[in-house]
Design a protein around this motif. Structure first.
Motif, PDB file in Angstrom:
ATOM      1  N   GLY A  62       7.088  14.306 -12.264  1.00 34.67           N
ATOM      2  CA  GLY A  62       7.802  13.080 -11.921  1.00 34.67           C
ATOM      3  C   GLY A  62       8.605  12.545 -13.095  1.00 34.67           C
ATOM      4  O   GLY A  62       9.696  11.986 -12.906  1.00 34.67           O
ATOM      5  N   LEU A  66      12.365  11.669 -13.009  1.00 38.72           N
ATOM      6  CA  LEU A  66      12.672  10.265 -13.265  1.00 38.72           C
ATOM      7  C   LEU A  66      13.733  10.144 -14.363  1.00 38.72           C
ATOM      8  O   LEU A  66      14.708   9.381 -14.229  1.00 38.72           O
ATOM      9  N   ASP A  69      16.956  11.249 -12.950  1.00 39.85           N
ATOM     10  CA  ASP A  69      17.551  10.221 -12.091  1.00 39.85           C
ATOM     11  C   ASP A  69      18.223   9.135 -12.922  1.00 39.85           C
ATOM     12  O   ASP A  69      19.316   8.650 -12.578  1.00 39.85           O
ATOM     13  N   THR A 153      19.311   8.726  -3.711  1.00 44.13           N
ATOM     14  CA  THR A 153      18.903   9.977  -4.354  1.00 44.13           C
ATOM     15  C   THR A 153      18.501  10.997  -3.295  1.00 44.13           C
ATOM     16  O   THR A 153      17.819  10.660  -2.319  1.00 44.13           O
ATOM     17  N   GLU A 272       4.965  10.571  -7.512  1.00 44.65           N
ATOM     18  CA  GLU A 272       5.432   9.234  -7.181  1.00 44.65           C
ATOM     19  C   GLU A 272       6.962   9.178  -7.150  1.00 44.65           C
ATOM     20  O   GLU A 272       7.628   9.644  -8.085  1.00 44.65           O
ATOM     21  N   ARG A 273       7.520   8.622  -6.064  1.00 45.79           N
ATOM     22  CA  ARG A 273       8.948   8.377  -5.845  1.00 45.79           C
ATOM     23  C   ARG A 273       9.754   9.633  -5.538  1.00 45.79           C
ATOM     24  O   ARG A 273      10.943   9.529  -5.225  1.00 45.79           O
ATOM     25  N   PHE A 274       9.111  10.827  -5.608  1.00 44.25           N
ATOM     26  CA  PHE A 274       9.867  12.052  -5.381  1.00 44.25           C
ATOM     27  C   PHE A 274       9.115  12.937  -4.380  1.00 44.25           C
ATOM     28  O   PHE A 274       7.886  12.930  -4.319  1.00 44.25           O
TER      29      PHE A 274
END
Length: 494
Positions: A62, A66, A69, A153, A272-274
């Protein structure tokens, strides 16, 4: 006289073995439950550790995406939507500027292969390294599909045959969309899966453990140990266990690997988030190796303990039986199996002392087989022995539990009657006389029946008696009187 019978010996033997079996069963059950609980605890701890390690691996994955990103955000922030997101070969200065920005940012993130700027038709406007200007990337958000307004994204796996570079990669795109959802263009970061594979292989694992990274569709992106043929293909895990696309919270399970068939304790976490999932599998046999070793140690020790306990108990019983046989030989008349002269005299002396101390009554019977010499002379000594044995058997059957019968020698017997006065002794003596007289006798081989009678003398302890032997002499005088008065009768010396 209370000897330990064969049935009593067997009963004690069985009761002792039963108690030993019960004790060993309790200990064995306790060990089994304890080892079962220990195994479950080890498995639960391994599940937690697998989840924690998968989360740790996921945090590293991540972190890469991150950072990527953030860089994509920065690049988009430095682009002119009108000028920079248009494919043209006329503005060399603009192309050089875009390439410089992308190259600069590529150096800041380890693990990225390239950056590319896309126009509204998903054609490559500029790259940091690759010479694919003008090539259509064919992303899913192209071709008139509505996209989210503003920035969003998107992540997609490309196999080697799908990638324009011929190498498998993960594309991380940050795109721009109008308020109406019209795609304007964006920036793409190319993550080299070969580098991801090297990174995951650098993570320490124990023998037969596995690590894996996959996307939300269940496609394998990297794994350890490496399996190149499986990269980019769905992981063949039964859907009944869990749905990869629905994993939100970390979970764990135990299953057999679809690749090598080994059983593993597996922890699964979502990055997390991906849309990535990290998998850590601990080899089941390795996790329980130390536990199995201890279990076999204790099992072997417990088995040896059982064997030694049985051997020790058996030896103990053999020693008890041997001691009982020796005691019986020393205290029992070999022919009649009742107390011999020595033993009956020992018992008589003890009863005499006890009666004197506690002022209890004590009586003694003296028995003699009538005309025993005639029986021996007519039918022989073997028949005489059978008659003696029969009388001993009748004494044993008729006497009370508290009474003690013994053979003094030849055809003479005595019966000690504790807590019995003269009247009681006469009643017992008369009952014995009748039993002997009415008995079936001894049946010879030629069906001849040898019947016999007994004369009985009775003596009860009085103040003049100074020893058991004196009491016995008085009973003997009474017996002599019974003989003189016609035999088959009871006479008393009191």
């Amino acid at each position: 006289m209370n000897f330990i019978s064969k049935n009593q010996v067997i009963s004690k033997f069985l009761s002792d073995y039963g108690a030993l079996l019960l004790l060993l069963s309790i200990v064995g059950t306790w060990l089994t439950v304890d080892f079962y609980q220990e195994r479950e605890q080890i498995i639960e701890e391994s599940k937690k550790l697998a989840i924690n390690k998968s989360q740790l691996v996921g945090s590293s994955v991540g972190e890469l995406f991150l950072v990527t990103d953030y860089v994509l955000r920065d690049i988009i922030g430095r682009l002119d939507v009108v000028k920079d997101l248009q494919l043209t070969s006329k503005d060399n200065e603009r192309n050089i500027h875009l390439t410089a920005i992308l190259s600069e940012k590529l150096e800041t993130v380890t693990g990225l292969r390239d950056f590319a700027v896309l126009d509204r038709d998903c054609r490559i406007v500029a790259t940091a390294k690759s010479p694919f200007i003008g090539v259509n990337t064919g992303q899913h958000f192209c071709g008139g599909v509505k996209v989210s307004p503003g920035q969003s994204t998107h992540i997609k796996y490309l196999s080697a045959d799908q990638s324009i570079s011929g190498r498998s990669a993960v594309l991380m795109s940050r795109i721009l969309g109008t308020a109406d959802g019209i795609f304007l263009g964006g920036v793409v970061a190319v993550v080299d899966l070969a580098l991801a594979q090297k990174w995951i292989e650098a993570i320490h694992t124990e023998a037969n453990d596995v690590l894996a990274i996959m996307d939300a569709d269940g496609l394998l992106l990297a794994n350890k140990p490496a399996q190149p043929d499986a990269i980019g293909k769905p992981v063949p895990v039964p859907m009944a266990q869990f749905f990869y696309s629905r994993i939100n919270d970390p979970t764990s399970f135990i299953n057999n690997s679809p690749y090598d068939g080994r059983r593993r304790i597996t922890g699964v976490s979502k990055v997390e988030r991906f849309p990535f999932i990290t998998i850590v599998g601990f080899d089941y046999d390795r996790v329980l190796k130390a536990w199995r070793y201890r279990m076999w140690q204790f099992a072997t020790g417990f088995l040896l303990l059982c064997i030694f306990a049985v051997i020790a108990l058996r030896s103990h019983h053999e020693a008890l039986c041997q001691r009982e046989r020796m005691r019986k030989l020393a205290t029992t008349d070999a022919l009649t199996n009742i107390a011999n002269r020595r033993h009956i005299m020992d018992i008589g002396n003890r009863e005499f002392t006890r009666a004197r101390r506690y002022t209890h009554s004590l009586s003694v019977l003296m028995l003699d087989i009538d005309k025993f010499k005639f029986i021996n002379d007519r039918w022989g000594h073997p028949v005489g022995d059978r008659v003696i044995k029969e009388l001993a058997n009748l004494l044993t059957i008729t006497a009370r539990d508290q009474d003690v019968s013994g053979r003094l020698g030849g055809e003479e017997f005595t019966v000690i009657l504790p807590h019995t006065d003269t009247s009681g002794a006469k009643i017992i003596a008369e009952r014995l006389r009748v039993v002997v007289a009415e008995a079936q006798g001894v049946n010879l081989d030629d069906n001849t029946i040898v019947r016999f009678t007994a004369s009985i003398g009775v003596a009860t302890l009085n103040v003049e008696d100074t020893s058991f032997d004196m009491l016995l002499q008085r009973a003997d005088r009474a017996l002599y009187k019974a003989k003189e008065n016609g035999r088959n009768r009871v006479e008393s010396d009191n």
